[in-house]
Design a protein around this motif. Structure first.
Motif, short mmCIF file in Angstrom:
data_model
loop_
_atom_site.label_atom_id
_atom_site.label_comp_id
_atom_site.label_asym_id
_atom_site.label_seq_id
_atom_site.Cartn_x
_atom_site.Cartn_y
_atom_site.Cartn_z
N VAL A 165 -8.48 13.33 -18.13
CA VAL A 165 -9.10 12.01 -18.37
C VAL A 165 -10.21 12.16 -19.41
CG1 VAL A 165 -8.60 11.04 -16.08
CG2 VAL A 165 -10.70 12.35 -16.43
N TRP A 166 -10.55 11.05 -20.05
CA TRP A 166 -11.57 11.10 -21.11
C TRP A 166 -12.95 11.38 -20.56
CZ3 TRP A 166 -15.51 7.44 -21.28
CH2 TRP A 166 -15.35 6.32 -20.45
N SER A 167 -13.20 10.96 -19.30
CA SER A 167 -14.49 11.27 -18.67
C SER A 167 -14.30 11.45 -17.18
CB SER A 167 -15.51 10.16 -18.94
OG SER A 167 -16.64 10.33 -18.09
N HIS A 168 -14.37 12.68 -16.73
CA HIS A 168 -14.20 12.96 -15.30
C HIS A 168 -15.23 12.19 -14.46
CE1 HIS A 168 -13.86 15.11 -11.55
NE2 HIS A 168 -15.06 15.62 -11.67
N LYS A 169 -16.48 12.24 -14.86
CA LYS A 169 -17.54 11.58 -14.08
C LYS A 169 -17.35 10.07 -14.01
CE LYS A 169 -21.42 14.80 -14.23
NZ LYS A 169 -22.72 15.12 -14.86
N GLN A 170 -17.00 9.48 -15.16
CA GLN A 170 -16.90 8.02 -15.19
C GLN A 170 -15.63 7.51 -14.52
OE1 GLN A 170 -18.61 7.92 -19.56
NE2 GLN A 170 -18.41 5.83 -18.83
N LEU A 171 -14.69 8.39 -14.24
CA LEU A 171 -13.45 7.93 -13.63
C LEU A 171 -13.28 8.37 -12.17
CD1 LEU A 171 -10.99 8.29 -16.64
CD2 LEU A 171 -11.93 6.22 -15.66
N LEU A 172 -14.31 8.99 -11.60
CA LEU A 172 -14.19 9.48 -10.21
C LEU A 172 -13.88 8.35 -9.22
CD1 LEU A 172 -16.88 12.28 -9.92
CD2 LEU A 172 -14.45 12.46 -9.30
N LYS A 173 -14.32 7.13 -9.53
CA LYS A 173 -14.05 6.00 -8.63
C LYS A 173 -13.04 5.04 -9.23
CE LYS A 173 -18.39 6.35 -6.16
NZ LYS A 173 -19.76 5.84 -5.99
N VAL A 174 -12.34 5.49 -10.24
CA VAL A 174 -11.32 4.66 -10.88
C VAL A 174 -9.95 5.14 -10.42
CG1 VAL A 174 -10.29 3.99 -13.09
CG2 VAL A 174 -12.78 4.15 -12.87
N VAL A 175 -9.15 4.19 -9.93
CA VAL A 175 -7.82 4.53 -9.42
C VAL A 175 -7.03 5.26 -10.52
CG1 VAL A 175 -5.62 3.55 -8.65
CG2 VAL A 175 -7.76 2.67 -7.72
#
Length: 268
Positions: A165-175
């Motif tokens: 993913v382009w940003s692990h941190k920013q997608l941790l709560k994204v399905v």
DNA sequence: ATGGTTGCTTGGCAA
């Protein structure tokens, strides 16, 4: 004998037949696995594919939604279409490919996207996705699918690694990138001696995407992608793993799918 | 925090 397999979430096969034809003419995979064909079996563009040399076709279609298909230059026999979660969705298709006097099982999956809210208590679509992944790991393990020569491909709708993913941190709560999905996909990978063929070629430290949202005005510049599409091979096929190509340029073709084709080659 | 786009269909849902 070298087997070339491609997988592509096409997001309406009828609308996208011009770029499917372009892709097949240019890259000539032996087998093309499609997801999100979005049409009934009777509406599937058989004739065009047959004229392109893909004379062996297996389909599990559905009106308007989902739908998976396999078009091949090599002989195929349909094995099955599993009705995951008893929903009647067309999300799986398995065939046996005859190659070099050998039969290889090929499974084509379209895992539910799971909606927006990553909470199974309040979002039934996310609950369905988790149940689907659980059923995959249980069924694949019980049927010992990876104990024989087998390939599984498809839009699994989960990007498991931080570099998927382009940003692990920013997608941790994204399905698609939540810890529970990653854990459940990991269990599917452990349902047998599977090898993640894409990451066999590309180091884990390196970013690798197969999907870029339509909702980005300049997808290439933003490059906010995710690796949602996967190719796994059973352990016995690992020694034959050859090249990998993720055809990123296809995201820039006319009327593109939001996913790009993934191609692997395999000595069998 | 929200909205952004696309496809199947023509009113919203699904992705």
């Amino acid at each position: 004998m070298r087997l070339n397999i491609a997988t592509w979430n096409i997001n309406s096969v009828r609308l996208r037949m011009p770029i499917v034809a372009h892709f097949l003419k240019k890259h000539r995979p032996d087998v093309l696995c499609l997801q999100e064909t979005k049409c009934r079996d009777g509406e599937f563009p058989y004739k065009r594919l047959k004229r392109l040399g893909y004379t062996h076709i297996a389909i599990n279609g559905q009106k308007g939604y989902h739908g998976v298909a396999i078009a091949s230059r090599l002989p195929l026999d349909t094995i099955g279409k599993r009705n995951f979660c008893d929903k009647g969705d067309a999300r799986h298709l398995s065939v046996s490919v005859q190659v070099g006097g050998r039969a290889i099982a090929l499974h084509n999956f379209y895992v539910p996207a799971g909606g927006d809210e990553p909470d199974p208590q309040i979002n039934p679509k996310f609950a369905h996705k988790l149940a689907f992944l659980d059923e995959m790991s249980q069924w694949i393990a019980a049927a010992k699918i990876a104990d024989n020569p087998a390939i599984m491909v498809g839009d699994l709708n989960v990007a498991p690694l931080e570099t998927d993913v382009w940003s692990h941190k920013q997608l941790l709560k994204v399905v698609s990138h939540t810890p529970i999905e990653v854990e459940k996909l990991g269990r599917v990978l452990n349902s047998g001696p599977w090898v993640d063929a894409m990451r066999h070629h590309v180091p884990h430290q390196e970013k690798l995407y197969t999907w870029w949202s339509y909702r980005s005005p300049d997808w290439a510049k933003a490059d906010k992608g995710r690796r949602l599409d996967h190719v796994w091979v059973s352990g016995c096929l690992q020694p034959g793993l050859g090249g990998l190509r993720v055809l990123k340029e296809a995201r820039g073709w006319e009327r593109p799918s939001d996913h790009v084709p993934v191609m692997i080659s395999l000595d069998v």
